[in-house]
Scaffold this active site. Sequence first.
Site, PDB file in Angstrom:
ATOM      1  N   TYR A  39       4.151  -8.633  15.899  1.00 17.31           N
ATOM      2  CA  TYR A  39       4.676  -7.368  15.399  1.00 17.31           C
ATOM      3  C   TYR A  39       5.250  -5.663  15.043  1.00 17.31           C
ATOM      4  O   TYR A  39       5.980  -5.112  15.120  1.00 17.31           O
ATOM      5  CB  TYR A  39       3.653  -6.590  14.034  1.00 17.31           C
ATOM      6  CG  TYR A  39       3.493  -5.131  13.442  1.00 17.31           C
ATOM      7  CD1 TYR A  39       3.710  -5.800  12.309  1.00 17.31           C
ATOM      8  CD2 TYR A  39       2.451  -4.140  13.967  1.00 17.31           C
ATOM      9  CE1 TYR A  39       4.083  -4.102  11.812  1.00 17.31           C
ATOM     10  CE2 TYR A  39       2.285  -2.959  12.959  1.00 17.31           C
ATOM     11  CZ  TYR A  39       3.321  -3.171  11.448  1.00 17.31           C
ATOM     12  OH  TYR A  39       3.576  -2.011  10.831  1.00 17.31           O
ATOM     13  N   GLY A  45       0.663  -1.036  -0.347  1.00 17.40           N
ATOM     14  CA  GLY A  45      -0.137   0.148  -0.402  1.00 17.40           C
ATOM     15  C   GLY A  45       0.718   0.874  -0.417  1.00 17.40           C
ATOM     16  O   GLY A  45       0.641   2.264  -0.991  1.00 17.40           O
ATOM     17  N   SER A  47      -0.821   6.449  10.241  1.00 16.87           N
ATOM     18  CA  SER A  47      -1.455   5.494   9.676  1.00 16.87           C
ATOM     19  C   SER A  47      -1.267   6.167   7.994  1.00 16.87           C
ATOM     20  O   SER A  47      -1.835   7.474   7.964  1.00 16.87           O
ATOM     21  CB  SER A  47      -3.359   5.247   9.778  1.00 16.87           C
ATOM     22  OG  SER A  47      -3.545   4.111  10.750  1.00 16.87           O
ATOM     23  N   HIS A  94       3.112   1.349  17.278  1.00 15.63           N
ATOM     24  CA  HIS A  94       2.615  -0.064  17.153  1.00 15.63           C
ATOM     25  C   HIS A  94       3.998  -0.512  17.681  1.00 15.63           C
ATOM     26  O   HIS A  94       3.807  -1.113  18.968  1.00 15.63           O
ATOM     27  CB  HIS A  94       2.136  -1.183  16.032  1.00 15.63           C
ATOM     28  CG  HIS A  94       1.034  -1.158  16.025  1.00 15.63           C
ATOM     29  ND1 HIS A  94      -0.095  -0.704  17.047  1.00 15.63           N
ATOM     30  CD2 HIS A  94      -0.026  -0.895  14.681  1.00 15.63           C
ATOM     31  CE1 HIS A  94      -1.449  -0.014  16.209  1.00 15.63           C
ATOM     32  NE2 HIS A  94      -0.720  -0.648  14.779  1.00 15.63           N
ATOM     33  N   ARG A 103      -9.639   7.248  15.398  1.00 17.46           N
ATOM     34  CA  ARG A 103      -8.748   7.317  15.616  1.00 17.46           C
ATOM     35  C   ARG A 103      -7.507   7.857  15.196  1.00 17.46           C
ATOM     36  O   ARG A 103      -6.407   8.127  15.071  1.00 17.46           O
ATOM     37  CB  ARG A 103      -8.246   5.218  15.987  1.00 17.46           C
ATOM     38  CG  ARG A 103      -6.408   5.278  16.257  1.00 17.46           C
ATOM     39  CD  ARG A 103      -6.204   3.804  16.888  1.00 17.46           C
ATOM     40  NE  ARG A 103      -4.351   3.435  16.864  1.00 17.46           N
ATOM     41  CZ  ARG A 103      -4.527   3.252  15.669  1.00 17.46           C
ATOM     42  NH1 ARG A 103      -4.942   2.678  14.345  1.00 17.46           N
ATOM     43  NH2 ARG A 103      -2.957   2.795  15.653  1.00 17.46           N
ATOM     44  N   LEU A 110      12.838 -11.457   1.147  1.00 20.93           N
ATOM     45  CA  LEU A 110      13.961 -10.628   1.965  1.00 20.93           C
ATOM     46  C   LEU A 110      14.734 -11.431   2.234  1.00 20.93           C
ATOM     47  O   LEU A 110      16.280 -11.503   3.611  1.00 20.93           O
ATOM     48  CB  LEU A 110      13.297  -9.579   3.885  1.00 20.93           C
ATOM     49  CG  LEU A 110      12.675  -8.359   2.907  1.00 20.93           C
ATOM     50  CD1 LEU A 110      11.995  -8.039   3.892  1.00 20.93           C
ATOM     51  CD2 LEU A 110      13.759  -7.199   2.252  1.00 20.93           C
ATOM     52  N   SER A 122       3.068  -6.173   7.940  1.00 18.08           N
ATOM     53  CA  SER A 122       2.381  -5.188   8.346  1.00 18.08           C
ATOM     54  C   SER A 122       0.568  -5.132   9.527  1.00 18.08           C
ATOM     55  O   SER A 122       1.387  -3.988   9.897  1.00 18.08           O
ATOM     56  CB  SER A 122       2.082  -4.292   6.761  1.00 18.08           C
ATOM     57  OG  SER A 122       0.877  -4.836   5.980  1.00 18.08           O
TER      58      SER A 122
HETATM   59  P1  NAI Z   1       1.647  -3.515   2.934  1.00 17.10           P
HETATM   60  O1  NAI Z   1       1.609  -5.372   3.581  1.00 17.10           O
HETATM   61  O2  NAI Z   1       0.743  -2.995   1.560  1.00 17.10           O
HETATM   62  O3  NAI Z   1       3.433  -4.017   2.010  1.00 17.10           O
HETATM   63  C1  NAI Z   1       3.778  -4.429   2.574  1.00 17.10           C
HETATM   64  C2  NAI Z   1       5.084  -5.484   1.559  1.00 17.10           C
HETATM   65  O4  NAI Z   1       6.271  -5.905   1.559  1.00 17.10           O
HETATM   66  C3  NAI Z   1       4.335  -5.868   0.836  1.00 17.10           C
HETATM   67  O5  NAI Z   1       4.445  -6.078  -0.759  1.00 17.10           O
HETATM   68  C4  NAI Z   1       5.055  -7.663   0.823  1.00 17.10           C
HETATM   69  O6  NAI Z   1       4.694  -8.033  -0.456  1.00 17.10           O
HETATM   70  C5  NAI Z   1       6.315  -6.881   1.309  1.00 17.10           C
HETATM   71  N1  NAI Z   1       7.154  -8.157   1.918  1.00 17.10           N
HETATM   72  C6  NAI Z   1       5.749  -8.802   2.869  1.00 17.10           C
HETATM   73  N2  NAI Z   1       7.471  -9.768   3.036  1.00 17.10           N
HETATM   74  C7  NAI Z   1       8.331  -9.878   2.944  1.00 17.10           C
HETATM   75  C8  NAI Z   1       9.428 -10.271   2.237  1.00 17.10           C
HETATM   76  N3  NAI Z   1      10.002 -10.688   3.791  1.00 17.10           N
HETATM   77  N4  NAI Z   1      10.095 -10.371   1.486  1.00 17.10           N
HETATM   78  C9  NAI Z   1      10.757  -8.993   0.761  1.00 17.10           C
HETATM   79  N5  NAI Z   1       8.812  -8.394   0.511  1.00 17.10           N
HETATM   80  C10 NAI Z   1       7.587  -8.370   1.477  1.00 17.10           C
HETATM   81  O7  NAI Z   1       2.103  -2.967   3.780  1.00 17.10           O
HETATM   82  P2  NAI Z   1       2.174  -1.412   4.281  1.00 17.10           P
HETATM   83  O8  NAI Z   1       0.511  -0.323   5.061  1.00 17.10           O
HETATM   84  O9  NAI Z   1       2.778  -0.817   2.875  1.00 17.10           O
HETATM   85  O10 NAI Z   1       3.206  -1.077   5.464  1.00 17.10           O
HETATM   86  C11 NAI Z   1       4.768  -0.500   4.217  1.00 17.10           C
HETATM   87  C12 NAI Z   1       5.668  -0.892   5.982  1.00 17.10           C
HETATM   88  O11 NAI Z   1       5.139   0.337   6.825  1.00 17.10           O
HETATM   89  C13 NAI Z   1       5.655  -1.844   6.421  1.00 17.10           C
HETATM   90  O12 NAI Z   1       6.420  -2.130   6.921  1.00 17.10           O
HETATM   91  C14 NAI Z   1       4.570  -1.583   7.879  1.00 17.10           C
HETATM   92  O13 NAI Z   1       4.708  -2.560   8.822  1.00 17.10           O
HETATM   93  C15 NAI Z   1       5.268  -0.395   7.478  1.00 17.10           C
HETATM   94  N6  NAI Z   1       3.746   0.602   8.117  1.00 17.10           N
HETATM   95  C16 NAI Z   1       2.706   1.031   7.546  1.00 17.10           C
HETATM   96  C17 NAI Z   1       1.734   2.075   7.478  1.00 17.10           C
HETATM   97  C18 NAI Z   1       0.474   2.379   7.462  1.00 17.10           C
HETATM   98  O14 NAI Z   1      -0.276   2.677   7.805  1.00 17.10           O
HETATM   99  N7  NAI Z   1       0.301   1.922   5.875  1.00 17.10           N
HETATM  100  C19 NAI Z   1       1.469   2.454   9.532  1.00 17.10           C
HETATM  101  C20 NAI Z   1       2.934   1.767  10.591  1.00 17.10           C
HETATM  102  C21 NAI Z   1       4.057   1.415   9.037  1.00 17.10           C
HETATM  103  C1  15L Z   2       0.192  -0.445  11.263  1.00 14.46           C
HETATM  104  O1  15L Z   2       1.360  -0.366  11.790  1.00 14.46           O
HETATM  105  C2  15L Z   2      -0.199  -0.836  10.166  1.00 14.46           C
HETATM  106  O2  15L Z   2       1.119  -1.256   9.146  1.00 14.46           O
HETATM  107  C3  15L Z   2      -1.375  -0.228   9.121  1.00 14.46           C
HETATM  108  O3  15L Z   2      -1.935  -1.076   8.479  1.00 14.46           O
HETATM  109  C4  15L Z   2      -2.154   0.527   9.974  1.00 14.46           C
HETATM  110  O4  15L Z   2      -3.162  -0.879  10.742  1.00 14.46           O
HETATM  111  C5  15L Z   2      -0.998   1.346  11.270  1.00 14.46           C
HETATM  112  O5  15L Z   2      -0.785   0.372  11.751  1.00 14.46           O
HETATM  113  C6  15L Z   2      -2.646   1.335  12.479  1.00 14.46           C
HETATM  114  O6  15L Z   2      -2.168   1.976  12.969  1.00 14.46           O
HETATM  115  O7  15L Z   2      -3.475   2.555  12.020  1.00 14.46           O
END
Ligand code: NAI
Ligand code: 15L
Length: 274
Positions: free
Chosen positions: A143, A15, A172, A111, A181, A50, A73
């Site tokens: 997580y 995302g 977020s 988190h 929230r 990874l 995530s």
């Molecule tokens: P997402 O779940 O949409 O994307 C994560 C991507 O990482 C996916 O495309 C997945 O295929 C890839 N991935 C997962 N495991 C993998 C592995 N072992 N090797 C290679 N690729 C792998 O998550 P999103 O929402 O895009 O978040 C991106 C980052 O930001 C994450 O690390 C998440 O924890 C962090 N984050 C996101 C938040 C949000 O609001 N979207 C909030 C807080 C942190």
């Molecule tokens: C995160 O860390 C997650 O990756 C995201 O999907 C949301 O749930 C976000 O926190 C949140 O706290 O809203």
Amino acid sequence: MPAPRTVLLTGAAGGVGTLMRELLPEYGYALRLFDAVPVPGAPDAITADLGDVAALRAAVRGTDAVLHLAGISLESTFDKILDANVRGTYNLYEAAREEGVRRVVFASSNHAVGFTPYPRGAAPHPREALVPVGTPHRPDTFYGLSKAFGEDLAQLYWDKHGIETVSVRIGSCFPEPTSVRMLSIWMSPADGARLFHAALTAEGVGHTVVYGSSANTRLWWDLSSARALGYEPRDDSERYAGPLLARHGELDPEKAGQSTLGGEFTTDPPRWNR
Ligand code: NAI
Ligand code: 15L
């Protein structure tokens, strides 16, 4: 540090990765894309896990910096989190060290401190009541624990190997806030790109921890370490508040999952709005 040109974007199919693929090129970056799954519309993207150390090392080779978004995530089993987020982030730092890459921007999360109570009282909160970046880790899930680990790993690689990191505790990051929230922790995609750009280019960051959000009226945390990098947020979730509050009402700190930064990730089992 001169502005990085080539940036490895891990998690490019996710995302936030999809949003940043759109927005970051405007800042002059050439993005090299990496994800475990194919990145739609990007035939040159590297499809690798990874856990694939050789692929990771080849991916970071010749880049100026890494924006490390890849990983699980949301909450999952400890073993899955261990592989993707703990070992995976370690593998990324080892690849950076071996290939001489000196700057990482790490996608940490609210988190990592999810059990921290949010400031009470009317919004906007006085500056001194905002949660500081120095608040102790209080992960709300395995997580969140992996994100606390990632921040400590970043500190180790700065102290021992001179690799600089900005750990961004993202709130977020979605096109719009979809819960009450999120009115407090939302990071608009455009502000996300502004913050990642600042984190990729600011001088002398060592290891710096910042919260990642817009300048929300209902903000819960202190953005001053992010602003010190040159980040100037322009968005405020308040324009989405009316319909969300009409539908759900204000948060009730007496209710489970409504009194802390991490929200319903703190419940057992954790929940999330998806
Ligand atoms: P997402 O779940 O949409 O994307 C994560 C991507 O990482 C996916 O495309 C997945 O295929 C890839 N991935 C997962 N495991 C993998 C592995 N072992 N090797 C290679 N690729 C792998 O998550 P999103 O929402 O895009 O978040 C991106 C980052 O930001 C994450 O690390 C998440 O924890 C962090 N984050 C996101 C938040 C949000 O609001 N979207 C909030 C807080 C942190
Ligand atoms: C995160 O860390 C997650 O990756 C995201 O999907 C949301 O749930 C976000 O926190 C949140 O706290 O809203």
